[in-house]
Design a protein around this motif. Structure first.
Motif: not given
Lengths: 286, 319, 251
Positions: A259-260, A262-263, A266-267, A269-270, B119, B122, B126
């Motif tokens: 579940t993580f 995409s997090l 994106f992290s 990316l930033v 982000a 997401a 979670n």
């Protein structure tokens, strides 16, 4: 186990690299961020799915069809739509691409419904073992094809007249115009190649993963991540970026859970944008 | 002056609409327009006046919505306090995210803001406190059914009025001129003694604060929120399209944009159940092609130039 | 207390780009009320030097003092606020704002911005508009100005900042004779207001007529310094920079 995760990451990373190759090309040459990129990947995937289900064409063979159809679609969209506002402020082209993405996604939803589909090839499950690592054949072939397509593009860009014209245009627009390059044609070809690459990536994606009309959004964002990691203006950038994202994602989801996924991306990316906006390979800061 | 008088009388008429109609559906629709007016006007502060095209402003809306929901359901705070706290949290987040990201320009800024918004979505999916993808219920307002519709209409109207009042003051003053100067040429602004970092961050926070308030109102109005709809990138796109359509960097432009786009959306969704988003895509494409400078610009110039206005617009931006 | 006759000075200023030394060990002094000329062939490091002085470029070796205080490493806005203003060689107006607003932004910020109300800032902008001869363009958008007016606007913006020192980076390039005379006159009047000026210029007529002293950069090195008479007749300067064309120019 660690080796297995690494190999999984590398194999997926090759595909990520191919996904981002088209986006990075379009961005680098005409300074457009193609938000609709993921939607083009989705179309490529559905072309493969349809050809396989209705005519039985092997998905690897349908690479030729998906990429040439996508080239025509991309060429037309650039010529007929995007070219009309290409010199407007950058967020105008961004919004336009969003409009195209919304249109494509919803058209696909109406045609194919939201159901998740799968291209079920007979050899889909076969794999081999090496040093205790399980490698599915399709993933390996998809990886090798992704690399091969990248190499073909490299030769196209460096050895052919059109390729050189594209590079000249991206480096010095005014100079290219002065030396007789027809920019609108070059832009349309570039955009066509970009979408053709998206189509090819869609085909390879469809062989390995399930597909749905809304899959494009997250793939666009992943293509951003890869493009940003690799930086613009080099052929190696997307490959490095793709492998990086693939490996990091593979280990990250193993530690934190899927579940993580995409997090994590994106992290990355930033963080990269903040500290090295021109990418890992790019020189210096923005 | 005449134009302003006209606008003000339209606004007054609009604000009396709960007394003019007992159709709750209509009042709810007008409230939606007001919420989008707040969002588009907030975007206009950072995107229109300051020239930083944020593609992640929905993150403030989402943070406002979630903060309000969590405060109301976990701490028992009232709606207004929770909403204002939600706005403040969104503003602080804008400040925090702005400091590193507002150094980026153009595409890089756009992508970074988009990335932050995704982000955070997401992350919300979670976290335990946000209850992941299952969403959060808010305590329902204790009012009559008709009262609820009128209540939300006026709360939203007041927030919008406050935003417009603030914006109009700001842009007659140093703060506003300096933001415009940053948009027009940041290097020059910097050399003239403007601390661009502070000004940009302040503009971004203000944008975040009001988007956060809109999120709080939305959450309480819905009674239940989930990550996917409140962090939907389409909301950001709508904010931008509304601002552009109404005319960038003008006070009432975003309102005109919000009214037009929401009316078109509503019309489409009542006639085409499945295809309305598809048509929205077409509307966006056509709008960008034919009205990249907004509707006001069309009205002003089409009298002078006629249909050649559109041709000229395209000639200007094509290769 | 007697004021220091030197308002701005650089000591051993050095800036490298990769392997290239753009500015090499430059020291100079700008005196109060002086017009100091900075000349040199293209690529000799003039604009780099101004960028260093104004804070647009950082991380260099050496020191910069303004009114006896070190200002090296300060960001441009801090330097703008303590009383040092600059123009840009490639003009940087606020294209979508009116000429008056362009200038008013200078008046709202700069050295005295904090003390001025918005109304006061606009009345100062009106004065500056008059002073620089831009009154007729007051309401037009900066993007619609002619080249000459843009250069004037660039000067007007700095003037509104109420600075003690102004760097003019080629504010006369691309102007015709009449416009050059007009700008020369403006700079002369600026000095009469007690503002010290450092001007980069290729227009020799202007340099010769208004500067008190000149110094010359060549490949990032200072190769000469003195009165216009001394410097423009210096054989090394002529050889390095002016070459044969100079003799034609004199005639």
């Amino acid at each position: 186990m660690t080796l297995q995760i690494l190999i999984n990451g590398i194999l997926k990373g090759g595909l990520y690299g191919l996904m981002a190759l088209g986006m990075s090309l379009i961005w680098g040459v005409m300074n457009i961020i193609n938000i609709a990129h993921g939607a083009f990947i989705m179309i490529g995937a559905y072309i493969t799915f349809l050809l396989f289900n209705f005519t039985g064409i092997d998905p690897f063979v349908s690479l030729i069809f998906s990429s040439s159809i996508m080239f025509l679609i991309g060429y037309t969209i650039q010529r007929g739509i995007i070219n009309l506002v290409i010199r407007a402020e950058i967020f105008i082209t961004l919004i336009l691409a969003f409009g195209i993405e919304i249109f494509i996604n919803n058209a696909a939803l109406m045609i194919f419904s939201a159901d998740v589909r799968k291209v079920k090839v007979s050899y889909g499950a076969s794999n081999f073992n090496m040093f205790g690592v399980t490698i599915p054949y399709v993933r390996l072939i998809a990886f090798l094809l992704a690399i091969a397509i990248t190499i073909i593009l490299f030769f196209f860009m460096t050895r052919t007249k059109s390729g050189r014209a594209i590079r000249a245009t991206s480096q010095d627009l005014d100079g290219a115009v002065l030396s007789g390059v027809r920019v609108s044609r070059i832009y349309a070809i570039t955009f066509g190649i970009g979408t053709a690459l998206a189509g090819a990536a869609g085909t390879l994606w469809a062989i390995i993963f399930p597909l749905s009309p809304t899959m494009g959004g997250s793939l666009t964002l992943k293509s951003f991540v890869v493009t940003i990691i690799g930086g613009l203006g080099t052929m190696l950038g997307p490959v490095i970026g793709g492998l990086t994202l693939g490996i990091v994602e593979s280990f990250g989801t193993n530690w934190f859970g899927t579940t993580f996924e995409s997090l994590i991306s994106f992290s990355i990316l930033v963080i990269i944008l903040i500290f090295r906006p021109k990418g890992i390979l790019g020189k210096g800061k923005e | 002056m005449k134009k302003n008088l006209l606008l003000i009388s339209i606004l007054i008429l609009f604000s009396l609409s709960p007394f003019l109609t007992s159709n709750n559906f209509l009042i709810r629709f007008l409230t939606d327009i007001l919420i989008f007016s707040i969002l588009a006007s907030s975007w206009n502060i950072i995107g229109g006046y300051t020239g930083y095209a944020s593609f992640g402003n929905v993150v403030f809306f989402g943070i406002g919505a979630y903060s309000t929901s969590i405060l109301m359901s976990n701490t028992g705070l009232g709606f207004f306090v929770s909403m204002i706290l939600g706005g403040i949290i969104a503003a602080l987040f804008a400040l925090l995210m702005g400091l590193p990201i507002l150094r980026l320009k153009g595409h890089y800024f756009a992508i970074a803001t988009l990335g932050v918004a995704e982000a955070i979505k997401a992350l919300v999916q979670n976290l335990n406190i946000t209850e992941g993808n299952s969403g959060i219920y808010l305590p329902p307002p204790e009012m009559s059914v008709d009262g609820i519709y009128t209540f939300f209409f006026y709360v939203t109207l007041i927030v919008l009025a406050l935003l417009l009042f603030l914006t109009s003051i700001i842009f007659k003053n140093k703060f506003g001129y300096n933001l415009k100067a940053i948009r027009e040429n940041e290097d020059s602004a910097n050399s003239m003694g403007i601390n661009t970092t502070i000004y940009k961050s302040a503009a971004f926070s203000l944008s975040g604060f009001f988007s956060g308030l809109a999120g709080g109102i939305y959450a309480f109005q819905q009674g239940f929120i989930k990550p996917e709809p409140v962090f939907n990138v389409l909301i950001t796109i709508k904010m931008i399209v509304m601002s552009v359509f109404g005319g960038l960097g003008s006070l009432f432009g975003p309102l005109i944009g919000a009214f037009t786009i929401e009316t078109i959306s509503e019309f489409l969704s009542s006639y085409f159940l499945v295809a309305h988003t598809l048509f929205l895509g077409i509307v966006i494409i056509l709008m960008i092609l034919f009205a990249p400078k907004g509707m006001l610009d069309i009205f002003i110039n089409i009298r002078k130039k006629g249909l050649s206005y559109f041709r000229k617009n395209i000639e200007e931006h094509r290769v | 207390m007697e004021k220091d006759p030197v308002i701005l000075s650089a000591k051993g200023l050095t800036k490298k780009f990769g392997g290239l030394t753009a500015v090499n060990n430059i020291s100079f002094e700008l005196k109060r009320g002086e017009i100091l000329g900075l000349i040199g062939p293209n690529g000799s490091g003039k604009t780099t030097l101004v960028n260093l002085l104004a804070g647009n470029l950082r991380s260099a070796g050496g020191e910069i003092y303004f009114n006896g205080i070190s200002i090296k490493g300060l960001p441009p806005y801090r330097i703008g606020r303590i009383g040092v203003a600059r123009t840009f060689q490639i003009v940087k107006p606020f294209p979508g704002m009116t000429v008056l607003e362009n200038i008013a932004v200078g008046a709202m910020n700069g050295r005295s911005g904090k003390k001025r109300t918005i109304k006061k800032a606009f009345s100062i902008a009106e004065e500056v508009l008059e002073f620089t001869g831009l009154s007729n363009d007051s309401g037009s958008l900066a993007e619609n100005l002619s080249v000459a007016s843009r250069k004037k606007l660039e000067m007007a913006k700095t003037l509104a900042m109420d600075p003690e020192v102004i760097f003019f980076d080629e504010v006369m390039a691309g102007l015709n004779h009449k416009e050059i005379d007009r700008s020369t006159e403006i700079i002369q009047k600026i000095r009469e207001r007690g503002i010290s000026v450092l001007m980069i210029e290729h227009v020799m007529r202007a340099i010769r007529s208004i500067t008190d002293r000149i110094f010359v950069l060549h490949h990032g090195n200072k190769i000469a310094e003195g009165t216009p008479e001394q410097v423009l007749n210096d054989s090394e300067v002529i050889k390095a920079y002016l070459g044969k064309r100079y003799e034609q120019l004199i005639k």
